[in-house]
Design a protein around this motif. Structure first.
Motif, mmCIF file in Angstrom:
data_model
loop_
_atom_site.group_PDB
_atom_site.id
_atom_site.type_symbol
_atom_site.label_atom_id
_atom_site.label_comp_id
_atom_site.label_asym_id
_atom_site.label_seq_id
_atom_site.Cartn_x
_atom_site.Cartn_y
_atom_site.Cartn_z
ATOM 1 N N GLN A 194 -38.620 4.135 -87.022
ATOM 2 C CA GLN A 194 -40.021 3.757 -86.972
ATOM 3 C C GLN A 194 -40.596 3.927 -85.580
ATOM 4 O OE1 GLN A 194 -40.999 0.405 -89.787
ATOM 5 N NE2 GLN A 194 -41.915 -0.281 -87.882
ATOM 6 N N THR A 195 -39.817 3.530 -84.563
ATOM 7 C CA THR A 195 -40.302 3.686 -83.191
ATOM 8 C C THR A 195 -40.539 5.147 -82.891
ATOM 9 O OG1 THR A 195 -38.561 2.094 -82.769
ATOM 10 C CG2 THR A 195 -39.950 2.721 -80.923
ATOM 11 N N LEU A 207 -33.480 1.748 -89.181
ATOM 12 C CA LEU A 207 -34.864 1.888 -89.626
ATOM 13 C C LEU A 207 -35.823 1.682 -88.467
ATOM 14 C CD1 LEU A 207 -36.349 0.093 -92.719
ATOM 15 C CD2 LEU A 207 -37.096 2.140 -91.598
ATOM 16 N N ALA A 208 -35.539 0.634 -87.662
ATOM 17 C CA ALA A 208 -36.425 0.334 -86.544
ATOM 18 C C ALA A 208 -36.474 1.516 -85.587
ATOM 19 C CB ALA A 208 -35.950 -0.921 -85.821
ATOM 20 N N VAL A 258 -38.216 8.063 -92.871
ATOM 21 C CA VAL A 258 -38.675 6.665 -92.821
ATOM 22 C C VAL A 258 -38.918 6.139 -94.229
ATOM 23 C CG1 VAL A 258 -40.593 5.183 -92.178
ATOM 24 C CG2 VAL A 258 -39.668 6.737 -90.513
ATOM 25 N N ASP A 259 -39.578 6.969 -95.005
ATOM 26 C CA ASP A 259 -39.877 6.567 -96.377
ATOM 27 C C ASP A 259 -38.604 6.238 -97.143
ATOM 28 O OD1 ASP A 259 -42.534 6.675 -97.911
ATOM 29 O OD2 ASP A 259 -41.067 7.422 -99.350
ATOM 30 N N VAL A 305 -31.647 -1.903 -88.149
ATOM 31 C CA VAL A 305 -31.737 -1.368 -86.790
ATOM 32 C C VAL A 305 -32.024 0.121 -86.816
ATOM 33 C CG1 VAL A 305 -30.380 -0.855 -84.742
ATOM 34 C CG2 VAL A 305 -30.348 -3.141 -85.684
ATOM 35 N N LEU A 331 -40.952 11.351 -90.979
ATOM 36 C CA LEU A 331 -41.766 10.659 -91.967
ATOM 37 C C LEU A 331 -41.010 10.490 -93.266
ATOM 38 C CD1 LEU A 331 -45.245 11.131 -91.472
ATOM 39 C CD2 LEU A 331 -44.817 11.456 -93.847
ATOM 40 N N ALA A 362 -40.260 -3.125 -82.308
ATOM 41 C CA ALA A 362 -40.473 -2.410 -83.562
ATOM 42 C C ALA A 362 -40.697 -3.438 -84.663
ATOM 43 C CB ALA A 362 -39.253 -1.541 -83.866
ATOM 44 N N LEU A 407 -40.830 -4.568 -88.467
ATOM 45 C CA LEU A 407 -40.251 -4.141 -89.732
ATOM 46 C C LEU A 407 -40.538 -5.165 -90.819
ATOM 47 C CD1 LEU A 407 -38.737 -1.574 -89.777
ATOM 48 C CD2 LEU A 407 -36.626 -2.776 -89.531
ATOM 49 N N TYR A 412 -39.341 -5.580 -102.355
ATOM 50 C CA TYR A 412 -40.063 -4.726 -101.437
ATOM 51 C C TYR A 412 -41.145 -3.907 -102.144
ATOM 52 C CZ TYR A 412 -40.959 -1.372 -97.789
ATOM 53 O OH TYR A 412 -41.561 -0.604 -96.852
ATOM 54 N N ALA A 443 -45.215 0.293 -79.723
ATOM 55 C CA ALA A 443 -43.923 0.837 -80.121
ATOM 56 C C ALA A 443 -42.845 -0.228 -80.006
ATOM 57 C CB ALA A 443 -43.573 2.038 -79.246
ATOM 58 N N ILE A 467 -36.679 -5.823 -81.793
ATOM 59 C CA ILE A 467 -37.101 -5.609 -83.182
ATOM 60 C C ILE A 467 -37.636 -6.923 -83.732
ATOM 61 C CG2 ILE A 467 -36.354 -4.831 -85.454
ATOM 62 C CD1 ILE A 467 -34.048 -3.437 -84.213
ATOM 63 N N VAL A 522 -48.123 6.019 -92.564
ATOM 64 C CA VAL A 522 -47.358 7.216 -92.878
ATOM 65 C C VAL A 522 -48.041 8.006 -93.986
ATOM 66 C CG1 VAL A 522 -45.239 7.998 -93.986
ATOM 67 C CG2 VAL A 522 -45.118 6.383 -92.133
ATOM 68 N N LEU A 566 -45.900 2.072 -93.556
ATOM 69 C CA LEU A 566 -45.889 3.117 -94.578
ATOM 70 C C LEU A 566 -47.310 3.557 -94.920
ATOM 71 C CD1 LEU A 566 -43.141 2.678 -97.283
ATOM 72 C CD2 LEU A 566 -43.360 4.287 -95.438
ATOM 73 N N LYS A 625 -36.842 3.059 -95.862
ATOM 74 C CA LYS A 625 -37.467 1.805 -96.244
ATOM 75 C C LYS A 625 -37.073 1.414 -97.660
ATOM 76 C CE LYS A 625 -40.574 0.526 -93.034
ATOM 77 N NZ LYS A 625 -41.385 -0.629 -92.720
ATOM 78 N N PHE A 659 -41.188 7.463 -84.856
ATOM 79 C CA PHE A 659 -42.348 7.875 -85.619
ATOM 80 C C PHE A 659 -43.643 7.490 -84.907
ATOM 81 C CE2 PHE A 659 -45.014 8.290 -89.238
ATOM 82 C CZ PHE A 659 -45.796 7.159 -89.280
ATOM 83 N N THR A 660 -43.719 6.218 -84.452
ATOM 84 C CA THR A 660 -44.942 5.762 -83.782
ATOM 85 C C THR A 660 -45.207 6.535 -82.498
ATOM 86 O OG1 THR A 660 -44.125 3.594 -84.443
ATOM 87 C CG2 THR A 660 -46.195 3.661 -83.247
ATOM 88 N N ILE A 661 -44.132 6.723 -81.700
ATOM 89 C CA ILE A 661 -44.329 7.399 -80.430
ATOM 90 C C ILE A 661 -44.730 8.845 -80.637
ATOM 91 C CG2 ILE A 661 -43.171 8.138 -78.334
ATOM 92 C CD1 ILE A 661 -41.671 5.643 -78.274
#
Lengths: 115, 254
Positions: free
Chosen positions: B151-152, B147-148, B50-51, B145, B47, A87, A89, A98, A84, A63, A109, A106, B54, B154-156
């Protein structure tokens, strides 16, 4: 797929780094490379860029945390980042709360949610 | 414009084979479309997560900052000390595989090694605050962690959905029309061959009739001097298509 990635790397300002190191993520590997970079007002953008590249290519980092205001300085590079692993962040800092609208992940997204 | 098609020999077997392939392609297409839809639903769920995550992270990090500020207030600046002491990570992550509707996605798990957490010498008073801040930050990193991982995933998923979509479109717009055109071509060629066969048959029968008529006329001409009446030639010369089939010809076996 993830390999042996186990470390959390940080590119951030002093306060963020201190706090995260306090939590125990700091590491120095055999080549004396740290997994964190302290960025202050004197740090060059090129330094940030090259360290970012280095962290991204290392195979033991899972990460990568980066303060949002620092990510802003290398926004094009960050926006192009599609891997990927590690990751990526974006985290806020003490002086920069933030802002979801600037976060590159995002943004993707939102773009997709609009589909 | 007939579009792209393959060029096989236009036989009945090729027709059957191609029809089977078309069937296969259609089944494949609907399966892939279902997979893509299932993944998209999962994707949208992630999605939203994730929002949320974050935004939560924003708040969590704020809290952590405050606790560090308290430490600095109580103990003074500890950043240099902390940086010097960072040698081996006591907070690592472990990767584990998750299965999300058929797609293997790696997830991260926080892995805290109960190691020699800082001697924290030189911090004197305020050691309490430091410990507390450490815990707050550890909690914050745990959130990060999670979140990560999200996110991963999500990307994949995003990539897999794109790839599946491309295949669905490819089948729909390239493979199926191609097979369709191939089938049409084979059918039209087979029809053409049938027509040719039929035409050839007609010609042959026509010729046979003419030959028979000529032979008959010769025989009549030979009989004439001997006083026999000419045998009436019953069939018509230029018969219509229907007559062909009703007349009996030994050569035709069907």
């Amino acid at each position: 797929m993830a390999g042996n990635r186990s470390l959390i790397a940080v590119i951030g300002d002093e306060d963020s780094i201190t706090g995260l190191l306090l939590a125990g993520i700091g590491h120095i590997n055999e080549q004396q490379r740290k997994n964190f970079l302290v960025v202050d007002s004197k740090t060059q953008v090129s330094t940030i860029e090259s360290v970012f590249q280095e962290f991204v290519e290392r195979r033991d980092i899972a990460i990568l945390l980066i303060n949002q205001h620092i990510a802003e300085k290398i926004r094009p590079t960050v926006d192009k980042y599609q891997q990927a692993f590690p990751a990526l962040l974006e985290i806020p800092s003490k002086d920069h709360p933030y802002d979801p609208s600037k976060d590159s992940v995002l943004k993707r997204v939102q773009k997709l949610a609009g589909d | 414009m007939s579009g792209a098609r393959e060029t096989p020999f236009p036989t009945r077997m090729a027709l059957t084979t191609t029809k089977l392939r078309l069937k296969g392609a259609q089944t494949g297409h609907s399966l892939l479309a279902k997979k893509r839809d299932a993944l998209t639903t999962r994707f949208r769920a992630i999605l939203r997560k994730v929002d949320e995550a974050k935004r939560k992270m924003g708040r969590v990090m704020q809290l952590a900052s405050f606790s560090l500020a308290e430490v600095t207030y109580a103990t003074g600046d500890i950043s240099y000390l902390v940086q010097e002491q960072a040698k081996t990570a006591t907070f690592k992550v472990r990767a584990k595989q998750d299965n999300v509707s058929g797609v293997i996605i790696p997830a991260f798990e926080a892995d805290r090694i109960a190691g020699n957490d800082f001697n924290l010498t030189g911090l004197g008073r305020g050691g309490q605050q430091v410990l507390r801040s450490k815990e707050v930050y550890a909690k914050a990193v745990e959130t990060l962690v999670e979140l990560a991982s999200l996110q991963t995933a999500f990307t994949i998923l995003d990539e897999v959905i794109r790839a599946t979509n491309r295949r669905v479109n490819a089948i729909e717009h390239v493979v199926i029309p191609k097979l369709d055109n191939t089938i049409k071509y084979i059918i039209s060629e087979l029809d053409e061959m049938d027509r040719e066969e039929f035409f050839r048959l007609k010609k042959v029968q026509g010729k046979k009739k003419r030959d028979a008529a000529v032979a008959e006329a010769k025989r009549n001409a030979e009989r004439e001097p001997q006083g026999e009446p000419p045998v009436a030639y019953e069939m018509e010369e230029e018969s219509a298509a229907g007559d062909l089939l009703s007349s009996k010809d030994d050569d035709i076996i069907f």
